[in-house]
Design a protein around this motif. Structure first.
Motif, mmCIF file in Angstrom:
data_model
loop_
_atom_site.group_PDB
_atom_site.id
_atom_site.type_symbol
_atom_site.label_atom_id
_atom_site.label_comp_id
_atom_site.label_asym_id
_atom_site.label_seq_id
_atom_site.Cartn_x
_atom_site.Cartn_y
_atom_site.Cartn_z
ATOM 1 N N ALA A 255 -30.790 24.158 -33.788
ATOM 2 C CA ALA A 255 -31.456 24.069 -35.395
ATOM 3 C C ALA A 255 -32.712 22.260 -35.097
ATOM 4 C CB ALA A 255 -30.727 24.664 -36.750
ATOM 5 N N TYR A 256 -31.593 21.997 -35.135
ATOM 6 C CA TYR A 256 -31.959 20.451 -35.187
ATOM 7 C C TYR A 256 -33.203 19.865 -34.346
ATOM 8 C CZ TYR A 256 -28.521 19.516 -39.102
ATOM 9 O OH TYR A 256 -27.834 19.693 -39.779
ATOM 10 N N ALA A 257 -32.302 20.085 -33.213
ATOM 11 C CA ALA A 257 -32.804 19.805 -31.297
ATOM 12 C C ALA A 257 -35.020 20.509 -31.807
ATOM 13 C CB ALA A 257 -32.659 20.330 -30.285
ATOM 14 N N ASP A 258 -34.817 21.594 -32.157
ATOM 15 C CA ASP A 258 -36.455 22.081 -32.463
ATOM 16 C C ASP A 258 -36.570 21.527 -33.710
ATOM 17 O OD1 ASP A 258 -35.247 24.053 -30.711
ATOM 18 O OD2 ASP A 258 -34.765 25.805 -32.015
ATOM 19 N N ALA A 259 -36.244 21.640 -34.645
ATOM 20 C CA ALA A 259 -37.135 20.428 -35.525
ATOM 21 C C ALA A 259 -37.254 19.161 -35.336
ATOM 22 C CB ALA A 259 -36.076 20.600 -36.700
ATOM 23 N N TYR A 260 -37.067 18.588 -34.659
ATOM 24 C CA TYR A 260 -36.396 16.961 -33.579
ATOM 25 C C TYR A 260 -37.805 17.020 -32.283
ATOM 26 C CZ TYR A 260 -33.350 15.257 -36.767
ATOM 27 O OH TYR A 260 -32.578 14.740 -37.618
ATOM 28 N N GLY A 261 -37.575 18.429 -32.198
ATOM 29 C CA GLY A 261 -39.024 18.749 -31.000
ATOM 30 C C GLY A 261 -38.161 18.183 -29.381
ATOM 31 N N THR A 262 -36.849 17.848 -29.429
ATOM 32 C CA THR A 262 -36.379 17.920 -28.594
ATOM 33 C C THR A 262 -34.970 19.039 -27.859
ATOM 34 O OG1 THR A 262 -34.868 15.432 -27.323
ATOM 35 C CG2 THR A 262 -34.294 16.480 -29.561
ATOM 36 N N ARG A 263 -34.821 18.215 -26.799
ATOM 37 C CA ARG A 263 -34.156 19.392 -25.811
ATOM 38 C C ARG A 263 -32.324 19.103 -25.977
ATOM 39 N NH1 ARG A 263 -33.194 18.907 -20.845
ATOM 40 N NH2 ARG A 263 -33.116 16.398 -20.696
ATOM 41 N N ASP A 264 -31.781 20.168 -26.095
ATOM 42 C CA ASP A 264 -30.353 20.104 -26.789
ATOM 43 C C ASP A 264 -29.267 19.988 -25.572
ATOM 44 O OD1 ASP A 264 -27.539 20.512 -27.047
ATOM 45 O OD2 ASP A 264 -27.665 22.772 -27.195
ATOM 46 N N THR A 265 -28.684 18.644 -25.094
ATOM 47 C CA THR A 265 -28.433 17.871 -24.328
ATOM 48 C C THR A 265 -26.878 18.067 -24.932
ATOM 49 O OG1 THR A 265 -29.379 15.663 -24.793
ATOM 50 C CG2 THR A 265 -30.586 17.316 -23.073
ATOM 51 N N PRO A 266 -25.892 17.480 -23.958
ATOM 52 C CA PRO A 266 -24.234 16.176 -24.707
ATOM 53 C C PRO A 266 -25.251 15.207 -25.057
ATOM 54 C CG PRO A 266 -24.224 17.007 -22.156
ATOM 55 C CD PRO A 266 -26.078 17.305 -22.555
ATOM 56 N N ALA A 267 -25.697 14.301 -25.009
ATOM 57 C CA ALA A 267 -26.082 12.670 -25.404
ATOM 58 C C ALA A 267 -26.996 13.081 -26.647
ATOM 59 C CB ALA A 267 -27.143 11.972 -24.201
ATOM 60 N N PHE A 268 -27.695 14.663 -26.876
ATOM 61 C CA PHE A 268 -27.769 14.269 -28.742
ATOM 62 C C PHE A 268 -27.057 15.028 -29.179
ATOM 63 C CE2 PHE A 268 -29.837 17.587 -30.743
ATOM 64 C CZ PHE A 268 -30.696 17.219 -31.956
ATOM 65 N N ARG A 269 -25.747 15.770 -28.898
ATOM 66 C CA ARG A 269 -25.241 16.485 -29.276
ATOM 67 C C ARG A 269 -24.623 15.100 -29.494
ATOM 68 N NH1 ARG A 269 -23.141 22.451 -28.496
ATOM 69 N NH2 ARG A 269 -24.934 23.527 -27.748
ATOM 70 N N ARG A 270 -24.156 13.957 -29.049
ATOM 71 C CA ARG A 270 -23.779 13.145 -29.715
ATOM 72 C C ARG A 270 -23.992 12.675 -30.666
ATOM 73 N NH1 ARG A 270 -21.851 12.795 -23.842
ATOM 74 N NH2 ARG A 270 -23.569 10.819 -23.676
ATOM 75 N N VAL A 271 -24.919 12.143 -30.491
ATOM 76 C CA VAL A 271 -25.809 11.535 -31.911
ATOM 77 C C VAL A 271 -26.272 12.234 -32.361
ATOM 78 C CG1 VAL A 271 -28.498 10.226 -32.301
ATOM 79 C CG2 VAL A 271 -28.057 10.099 -29.993
ATOM 80 N N LEU A 272 -27.007 13.551 -32.622
ATOM 81 C CA LEU A 272 -26.353 14.338 -33.936
ATOM 82 C C LEU A 272 -25.575 14.221 -35.036
ATOM 83 C CD1 LEU A 272 -27.573 16.535 -35.715
ATOM 84 C CD2 LEU A 272 -27.018 17.962 -34.060
ATOM 85 N N ALA A 273 -24.143 14.891 -33.872
ATOM 86 C CA ALA A 273 -22.373 14.197 -34.879
ATOM 87 C C ALA A 273 -22.527 13.267 -35.035
ATOM 88 C CB ALA A 273 -21.445 14.647 -33.230
ATOM 89 N N GLY A 274 -22.972 11.678 -34.346
ATOM 90 C CA GLY A 274 -22.763 10.819 -35.283
ATOM 91 C C GLY A 274 -23.932 10.184 -36.939
ATOM 92 N N GLU A 275 -24.789 11.516 -36.435
ATOM 93 C CA GLU A 275 -26.051 11.277 -37.527
ATOM 94 C C GLU A 275 -24.839 11.731 -38.964
ATOM 95 O OE1 GLU A 275 -29.716 13.335 -37.151
ATOM 96 O OE2 GLU A 275 -30.744 11.034 -37.226
ATOM 97 N N LEU A 276 -24.861 12.940 -38.647
ATOM 98 C CA LEU A 276 -24.629 14.207 -39.591
ATOM 99 C C LEU A 276 -23.481 13.466 -40.520
ATOM 100 C CD1 LEU A 276 -25.158 17.748 -37.165
ATOM 101 C CD2 LEU A 276 -26.057 15.885 -39.583
ATOM 102 N N ALA A 277 -22.560 12.865 -39.889
ATOM 103 C CA ALA A 277 -21.422 12.106 -40.440
ATOM 104 C C ALA A 277 -21.368 11.460 -41.393
ATOM 105 C CB ALA A 277 -20.537 12.117 -38.862
ATOM 106 N N ALA A 278 -22.358 10.179 -41.541
ATOM 107 C CA ALA A 278 -22.854 9.913 -42.207
ATOM 108 C C ALA A 278 -24.015 9.767 -42.894
ATOM 109 C CB ALA A 278 -24.073 8.176 -41.214
ATOM 110 N N ASP A 279 -24.443 11.184 -42.894
ATOM 111 C CA ASP A 279 -24.903 11.181 -44.313
ATOM 112 C C ASP A 279 -24.076 11.938 -45.487
ATOM 113 O OD1 ASP A 279 -27.750 11.975 -43.235
ATOM 114 O OD2 ASP A 279 -27.474 14.390 -42.190
#
Length: 323
Positions: A255-279
C-alpha cells in the motif's frame, strides 16, 4: 342516555358517551378536528352520531402522541376515502404518522439509555472521581454525536483526498455507538470526545509523514490498500497469531509502495519501518474506540489502529532480523 329527537347530541351528552370532558371536545372542535353538526337555537353545539367514533379516533391518535397537525391530515384523508371498512378507514397519512412517532420514540429511548448509563457511571464511581466524570459527561449531547470524531479525522486525512475514500475511512474510524451502552462505554466515549476536541499542542504534528504520498492520487491508493491489509491482519489477530510475515504484511507494505510509486524492496521496508515508528501515535483513540464498540463480556474486535500496530510490529521484526 339517548339522542334528542333530531338525532343529535349536545356537547355534554357527547362528553358522557366518550368519557372525556366538555373542555376536551371544545378544544378539538375549535381546531377543526371534530366538526359540529349544527347549533341549537341558543347557540349550543350539536353533534351527529359519527362524532363519537371520530372523537375516539382522535383520542387514540393523541394517546400515541401524534401531533395535532398530523391528526388533522389523517382525518382529512379518512374523510376523502369515506367510511370504507374494507380499506380500514385510514391510509398513508396514518402509516406515515406512526412511522414518524416510532422513529422519534426510538431516539428518545436511546437518549434515555445513554442518560441512565451516565447516571450509573457517576453513581458507582469513587467520590474522588465524580467531578472529573461529570466534567467529561457535561461536554456530550444525549444521545451523543460522533460528528466531532468525523471532523477530527477529516483534518487528519490528507487534503484533496477523494470523497469516496474519505467516506470509506470514516466508516471504520468513527465508532458506531451502541443503543444500550454500559457505564464503561459512556466513559470511553466521553474520553474519546475530549481527546478529539482538545486544542492541538504547540508543535504537535497534525498529520503523519506517511500522508505525504509522492504521486498524484497516492492518498486514495494508500488508504484503500491499508484497509485490505488491516482486514487481513484482523483475521490473524482474532486467531491469536503473533505479528509476523505473510499476506497481511505484504499488503501493508505494498500500500505504501504503490502510494509512493516505488518498489517493495528490503531497503524500502527498512525506511518505511523507521518512518512509521516516528509518526504521531493515536493508540489512545483506538483503545477507547474499542471499548465503545465492544459489548460487555465479549472480546474486543481489532480496530484499524490495533491492526496497524500489529503490522508495524511485524515490519519492524522483519527488518530487524534482516539487518
Amino acid at each position: 342516555m339517548s339522542m334528542a329527537h333530531d338525532g343529535l347530541w349536545s356537547i355534554g351528552e357527547l362528553a358522557v358517551h366518550a368519557g372525556v370532558t366538555v373542555k376536551t371536545i371544545r378544544f378539538y372542535s375549535d381546531r377543526g378536528l371534530l366538526p359540529e353538526a349544527s347549533r341549537s337555537a341558543g347557540g349550543h353545539r350539536r353533534y351527529g352520531p359519527d362524532a363519537l367514533e371520530r372523537l375516539r379516533l382522535i383520542r387514540s391518535l393523541r394517546t400515541l402522541d401524534v401531533p395535532v397537525p398530523e391528526v388533522r391530515r389523517i382525518l382529512a384523508e379518512q374523510d376523502e376515502r369515506g367510511a370504507d371498512e374494507e380499506r380500514g378507514g385510514t391510509g398513508g397519512a396514518l402509516e406515515d404518522a406512526v412511522a414518524v412517532r416510532l422513529r422519534a420514540l426510538g431516539s428518545e429511548l436511546r437518549a434515555l439509555r445513554w442518560r441512565e448509563a451516565a447516571l450509573r457511571l457517576v453513581h458507582e464511581c469513587p467520590p474522588g472521581e465524580r467531578a472529573d466524570r461529570l466534567r467529561l459527561i457535561g461536554s456530550l449531547t444525549v444521545p451523543p454525536s460522533t460528528a466531532p470524531l468525523a471532523r477530527f479525522w477529516r483534518g487528519w486525512l490528507p487534503p484533496r483526498m477523494p470523497a469516496r475514500s474519505v467516506g470509506a475511512f470514516l466508516e471504520v474510524a468513527v465508532p458506531h455507538l451502541p443503543d444500550e451502552p454500559d457505564p464503561a462505554q459512556v466513559l470511553a466515549f466521553a474520553r474519546l470526545h475530549a481527546l478529539v476536541t482538545r486544542p492541538c499542542s504547540v508543535g504537535e504534528r497534525p498529520q503523519p509523514a506517511a500522508h505525504r504520498a509522492a504521486r498524484a492520487g497516492g492518498a486514495a491508493v494508500l488508504y484503500a490498500g491499508l484497509a485490505e491489509a488491516y482486514e487481513l491482519a484482523g483475521t490473524q489477530m482474532r486467531r491469536g497469531r503473533q505479528p509476523g510475515a505473510g499476506e497481511a504484511l505484504d499488503g501493508f507494505v505494498a500500500a505504501y509502495a504503490d502510494a509512493y510509486g516505488t518498489r517493495d524492496t528490503p531497503a524500502f521496508r527498512r525506511v518505511l519501518a523507521g518512518e512509521l515508528a516516528a509518526d504521531p501515535r493515536l493508540d489512545g483513540y483506538w483503545e477507547l474506540a474499542a471499548v465503545v464498540t465492544t459489548a460487555p463480556g465479549r472480546p474486543p474486535e481489532p480496530t484499524p489502529g490495533a491492526a496497524h500496530d500489529w503490522l508495524l510490529a511485524a515490519l519492524r521484526g522483519q527488518t530487524a532480523a534482516g539487518a
